[in-house]
Scaffold this active site. Structure first.
Site, PDB file in Angstrom:
ATOM      1  N   HIS A 142      47.142  43.817  36.144  1.00 52.22           N
ATOM      2  CA  HIS A 142      46.089  44.423  36.957  1.00 52.22           C
ATOM      3  C   HIS A 142      46.266  44.040  38.420  1.00 52.22           C
ATOM      4  O   HIS A 142      46.245  44.896  39.314  1.00 52.22           O
ATOM      5  CB  HIS A 142      44.723  43.962  36.434  1.00 52.22           C
ATOM      6  CG  HIS A 142      43.563  44.473  37.235  1.00 52.22           C
ATOM      7  ND1 HIS A 142      42.807  45.554  36.842  1.00 52.22           N
ATOM      8  CD2 HIS A 142      43.010  44.048  38.409  1.00 52.22           C
ATOM      9  CE1 HIS A 142      41.847  45.776  37.721  1.00 52.22           C
ATOM     10  NE2 HIS A 142      41.949  44.871  38.690  1.00 52.22           N
ATOM     11  N   GLU A 143      46.445  42.757  38.688  1.00 59.76           N
ATOM     12  CA  GLU A 143      46.577  42.307  40.071  1.00 59.76           C
ATOM     13  C   GLU A 143      47.902  42.733  40.687  1.00 59.76           C
ATOM     14  O   GLU A 143      47.979  43.057  41.878  1.00 59.76           O
ATOM     15  CB  GLU A 143      46.408  40.789  40.158  1.00 59.76           C
ATOM     16  CG  GLU A 143      45.057  40.275  39.692  1.00 59.76           C
ATOM     17  CD  GLU A 143      43.861  40.966  40.358  1.00 59.76           C
ATOM     18  OE1 GLU A 143      44.005  41.446  41.512  1.00 59.76           O
ATOM     19  OE2 GLU A 143      42.798  41.049  39.722  1.00 59.76           O
ATOM     20  N   HIS A 146      47.487  46.173  41.941  1.00 60.17           N
ATOM     21  CA  HIS A 146      46.870  46.189  43.270  1.00 60.17           C
ATOM     22  C   HIS A 146      47.935  45.937  44.339  1.00 60.17           C
ATOM     23  O   HIS A 146      47.985  46.619  45.360  1.00 60.17           O
ATOM     24  CB  HIS A 146      45.798  45.103  43.379  1.00 60.17           C
ATOM     25  CG  HIS A 146      44.484  45.467  42.762  1.00 60.17           C
ATOM     26  ND1 HIS A 146      43.929  46.723  42.841  1.00 60.17           N
ATOM     27  CD2 HIS A 146      43.585  44.715  42.070  1.00 60.17           C
ATOM     28  CE1 HIS A 146      42.763  46.738  42.223  1.00 60.17           C
ATOM     29  NE2 HIS A 146      42.530  45.538  41.746  1.00 60.17           N
ATOM     30  N   HIS A 152      40.937  50.674  41.989  1.00 60.73           N
ATOM     31  CA  HIS A 152      40.191  50.771  40.740  1.00 60.73           C
ATOM     32  C   HIS A 152      39.934  52.227  40.355  1.00 60.73           C
ATOM     33  O   HIS A 152      39.640  53.070  41.205  1.00 60.73           O
ATOM     34  CB  HIS A 152      38.861  50.025  40.855  1.00 60.73           C
ATOM     35  CG  HIS A 152      39.030  48.541  40.928  1.00 60.73           C
ATOM     36  ND1 HIS A 152      38.393  47.771  41.876  1.00 60.73           N
ATOM     37  CD2 HIS A 152      39.766  47.680  40.186  1.00 60.73           C
ATOM     38  CE1 HIS A 152      38.727  46.502  41.696  1.00 60.73           C
ATOM     39  NE2 HIS A 152      39.563  46.431  40.682  1.00 60.73           N
ATOM     40  N   TYR A 200      36.762  49.216  35.775  1.00 60.13           N
ATOM     41  CA  TYR A 200      35.760  48.180  35.528  1.00 60.13           C
ATOM     42  C   TYR A 200      35.294  48.241  34.077  1.00 60.13           C
ATOM     43  O   TYR A 200      35.256  49.308  33.465  1.00 60.13           O
ATOM     44  CB  TYR A 200      34.516  48.415  36.394  1.00 60.13           C
ATOM     45  CG  TYR A 200      34.585  47.921  37.816  1.00 60.13           C
ATOM     46  CD1 TYR A 200      35.691  47.247  38.326  1.00 60.13           C
ATOM     47  CD2 TYR A 200      33.493  48.123  38.663  1.00 60.13           C
ATOM     48  CE1 TYR A 200      35.710  46.805  39.636  1.00 60.13           C
ATOM     49  CE2 TYR A 200      33.513  47.682  39.981  1.00 60.13           C
ATOM     50  CZ  TYR A 200      34.627  47.028  40.460  1.00 60.13           C
ATOM     51  OH  TYR A 200      34.651  46.590  41.763  1.00 60.13           O
TER      52      TYR A 200
END
Length: 263
Positions: A142-143, A146, A152, A200
């Site tokens: 996930h990071e 980014h 998101h 989310y």
């Protein structure tokens, strides 16, 4: 940790929400603030793309061997599922990712896209409260997404067709984390992805675990958001972003990989 006015204890706060950064886990420069969406607008900020899809990285020696293995699993998965190549930093490349267990602000967070120079990706290791960012390779992916330039999923301009945001359940100071972008900043032509590793969860930034901040529409009853693996959509978006689908043989290769390995 942030002093959140809710009934959640520090140990219950998701590590993506603890730093107090943009949308919880992203560090943004002022010039990027108005351009966030599902991905950076490369025509506006071409310098934020990692050159030739090559991403040098260095992993902190402070991590336990088992945590280093988790991070390497995330890197190897991204290398296999896309044409992007994470390579160990050679000590010479100016721009590289420094994966480090930052103590302040602690948690799971990253800059968005190539920032320049030594660029932190913070992955908080396990502690007495739980696995934090390294229970599985999903949090690390996930990071890293980014860092590659992906935002998101629920910030999409069209998200209101697919999810309902319950503002009354959001901790007031974090309501801006649920902002969406206009159609002008659209960067992908893929359908809304409830299964995205970039979505989310239903109680992110909630006043209470019993009060959802996001619920689904379109008769979708499955869990939203996960931190296990890339979804098919995540995989295709990354490949599209870095030009991995620009010619027929590569397009066929990565479509097959995404459909076979994506959840």
């Amino acid at each position: 940790m942030l002093n959140m006015t809710s009934d959640l204890t520090d140990s219950e706060i998701d590590p993506e929400m603890s730093p107090g950064l943009f949308q919880g886990d992203m560090a943004l420069t002022n010039d990027l603030y108005n351009y966030w969406r599902v991905g950076i607008k490369w025509d506006a900020f071409p310098e934020k793309l990692w050159k030739n899809g090559i991403v040098p990285y260095s992993i902190s020696p402070l991590y336990e061997p088992s945590d280093q293995v988790t991070i390497l699993k995330a890197i190897k998965t991204l290398n296999f599922m896309t044409c992007i190549k994470f390579v160990p930093w050679n000590g010479k490349s100016k721009d590289y990712l420094l994966i480090w267990p930052i103590k302040y602000p602690r948690g799971c967070w990253s800059f968005v896209g190539r920032f320049g120079g030594s660029q932190i990706v913070s992955l908080q290791p396990p502690d007495k409260n739980g696995p934090n960012c390294l229970g599985t390779e999903g949090r690390a992916m996930h990071e890293l997404m980014h860092a590659l330039g992906v935002f998101h999923e629920q910030s999409r301009w069209d998200r209101d067709k697919f999810v309902k945001i319950h503002e009354e359940n959001i901790i007031p100071r974090f309501r801006s984390n649920f902002d969406k972008q206009s159609l002008d900043n659209t960067t992908y032509g893929f359908e809304y992805d409830y299964d995205s590793i970039m979505h989310y969860g239903k109680t992110f930034f909630s006043k209470s675990k019993s009060k959802p901040t996001i619920t689904t529409k379109m008769n979708h009853s499955k869990k939203i958001g996960q931190r296990k693996a890339l979804s098919k959509g995540d995989c295709l978006k990354l490949n599209d972003l870095y030009g991995c689908l620009d010619n027929v043989p590569m397009k066929r290769k990565y479509y097959n990989i995404c459909n076979f390995m994506g959840i």
